[in-house]
Scaffold this active site. Structure first.
Site, PDB file in Angstrom:
ATOM      1  CE  LYS A   1       1.711   3.634  -0.203  1.00  0.00           C
ATOM      2  NZ  LYS A   1       0.839   4.064  -1.246  1.00  0.00           N
TER       3      LYS A   1
ATOM      4  NE  ARG B   1      -3.961  -1.539  -0.425  1.00  0.00           N
ATOM      5  CZ  ARG B   1      -2.999  -2.397  -0.197  1.00  0.00           C
ATOM      6  NH1 ARG B   1      -3.311  -3.637  -0.283  1.00  0.00           N
ATOM      7  NH2 ARG B   1      -1.922  -1.969  -0.273  1.00  0.00           N
TER       8      ARG B   1
ATOM      9  NE  ARG C   1      -1.591  -1.066  -3.271  1.00  0.00           N
ATOM     10  CZ  ARG C   1      -2.425  -1.001  -4.213  1.00  0.00           C
ATOM     11  NH1 ARG C   1      -2.191  -1.995  -5.438  1.00  0.00           N
ATOM     12  NH2 ARG C   1      -3.754  -0.738  -4.008  1.00  0.00           N
TER      13      ARG C   1
ATOM     14  CD  GLU D   1      12.486   3.939  -2.124  1.00  0.00           C
ATOM     15  OE1 GLU D   1      12.482   5.040  -2.694  1.00  0.00           O
ATOM     16  OE2 GLU D   1      12.112   2.977  -2.513  1.00  0.00           O
TER      17      GLU D   1
ATOM     18  CE  LYS E   1      -0.135   5.455   2.820  1.00  0.00           C
ATOM     19  NZ  LYS E   1      -0.432   5.827   1.544  1.00  0.00           N
TER      20      LYS E   1
ATOM     21  CB  SER F   1      -6.902   3.601   6.466  1.00  0.00           C
ATOM     22  OG  SER F   1      -6.226   2.603   5.915  1.00  0.00           O
TER      23      SER F   1
ATOM     24  CE1 TYR G   1      -8.002   8.857   5.371  1.00  0.00           C
ATOM     25  CE2 TYR G   1      -6.408   7.637   6.650  1.00  0.00           C
ATOM     26  CZ  TYR G   1      -7.023   7.890   5.444  1.00  0.00           C
ATOM     27  OH  TYR G   1      -6.300   7.359   4.392  1.00  0.00           O
TER      28      TYR G   1
END
Ligand code: PBG
Length: 340
Positions: free
Chosen positions: A194, A204, A216, A232, A247, A273, A312
């Site tokens: 990610k 957000r 982040r 990872e 992602k 998004s 979405y």
């Protein structure tokens, strides 16, 4: 004529193109994210994500029905709690918003695969993904909370937990917490790769999870790195992840393809998004053919190697795919014979 290959031969008609098509998108490829909020009768559109809504729990049964009729078999839940605090307690209380949503969805459609996003940012008053020590996130203190969230979702009846926090060691700790609580059969699908991405902007707003200060980048990955993504992913599989998520998806198709090649677990892509909103916005401006671009973007993720796509666009895309199928099944149009 010199010798050359005539690729155009197999592109000449829709019948031939269909026959040699390598990637076919299906409604069952999609996982639909849902934002669940408190209250009753709430269906609040997110301004930066047209056609995406924050929904109260009572709205979920009609949502589940719609997804079933479209052939979309899975959802990913995000909660927006009524009250936030420094430890995000709504995320792990038995009556927390996501736990309520899980109960409701499993009640109305036991066959729907309900996935719970496990992170703290939507539930903390500071908007960070873990427990703060001063202004930094305390990795190891956060792990225990993530384990609690996973168990709370499991007790509510979730089918899959999906940690998105990017703390180190979370899969191992969640696996242990789930096993101890009697959920050794509950799968963990981890957001293993990610990235710290600008493409999360509209989310957000949707999840009300903007950090109150900072960003982040201390836990999410640097967009410049791919080898690190495979490290990872290997670590998460080693800790017990049953499947992994890359992602965002569209700007990281190379990572999806690389993960598909290197690891023998299901690979999911998260069409986030910002990817959604860009297509929606350009479509609304009349600058692109929205249906065509949406299906092209989703196809690219599957072609890269994603087994499932969190998107979405899921409902709309599934609707288009059904319509296209129906069109392809239309009775043959008889050639018009002129009767002079
Ligand atoms: C964290 C989380 C985020 C997204 C999914 N889970 C936001 C973040 O990391 O800031 C983003 C999804 C999207 O943009 O669609 N709980």
């Amino acid at each position: 004529m010199p010798h050359f290959r005539r690729f155009r031969r197999l592109r000449a008609t829709e019948g031939l193109r269909r026959m040699v098509r390598e990637t076919v998108l299906l409604p069952g490829d999609f996982i639909y994210p849902l934002f669940v909020t408190h209250g009753h009768g709430v269906r609040r559109e997110i301004s930066s994500m047209p056609d995406v809504f924050q929904l109260s729990v009572d709205q979920l049964s009609s949502e589940a029905e719609e997804l079933r009729s479209l052939g979309v078999g899975a959802v990913l839940l995000f909660g927006i709690p009524e009250a936030k605090d420094s430890v995000g307690s709504d995320a792990y209380h038995g009556h927390g918003i996501v736990q309520q949503a899980i109960h409701e969805l499993k009640r109305v459609d036991p066959e729907l695969v309900v996935m719970g996003d496990v992170c703290m940012c939507e539930y903390t008053d500071h908007g960070h993904c873990g427990i703060l020590q001063g202004e930094t996130i305390d990795n190891d203190a956060t792990l225990e909370y993530l384990g609690r969230i996973a168990v709370a979702q499991a007790e509510a009846g979730v089918d899959v937990v999906a940690p998105s926090d990017m703390m180190d060691g979370r899969v191992a700790v969640m696996r242990q917490a789930l096993d101890r609580a009697g959920f050794s059969n509950l799968p963990i699908i981890s957001y293993a790769a990610k990235y710290a991405s600008g493409f999360y902007g509209p989310f957000r707003e949707a999840a009300e999870s903007t950090p109150q200060f900072g960003d982040r980048r201390s836990h999410q990955m640097d967009p410049a790195n791919a080898r690190e993504a495979y490290a990872e992913i290997a670590a998460d599989i080693d800790e017990g992840a049953d499947a992994i998520i890359v992602k965002p998806a569209l700007a990281y198709l190379d990572v999806i393809a690389g993960a598909r090649e290197r690891f023998d677990v299901p690979v999911l892509g998260y069409n986030v998004s910002g990817e959604y909103s860009m297509i929606k916005a350009a479509g609304r401006m009349g600058w692109i053919d929205e249906r065509r671009v949406t299906l092209e973007a989703l196809t690219s993720m599957k072609r890269a190697g994603a087994n499932q796509i969190i998107s979405y666009h899921a409902k709309e895309a599934a609707g288009w795919l059904h319509a296209m199928e129906a069109e392809a099944r239309q009775p043959v149009k008889q050639p018009v014979i002129a009767d002079d």
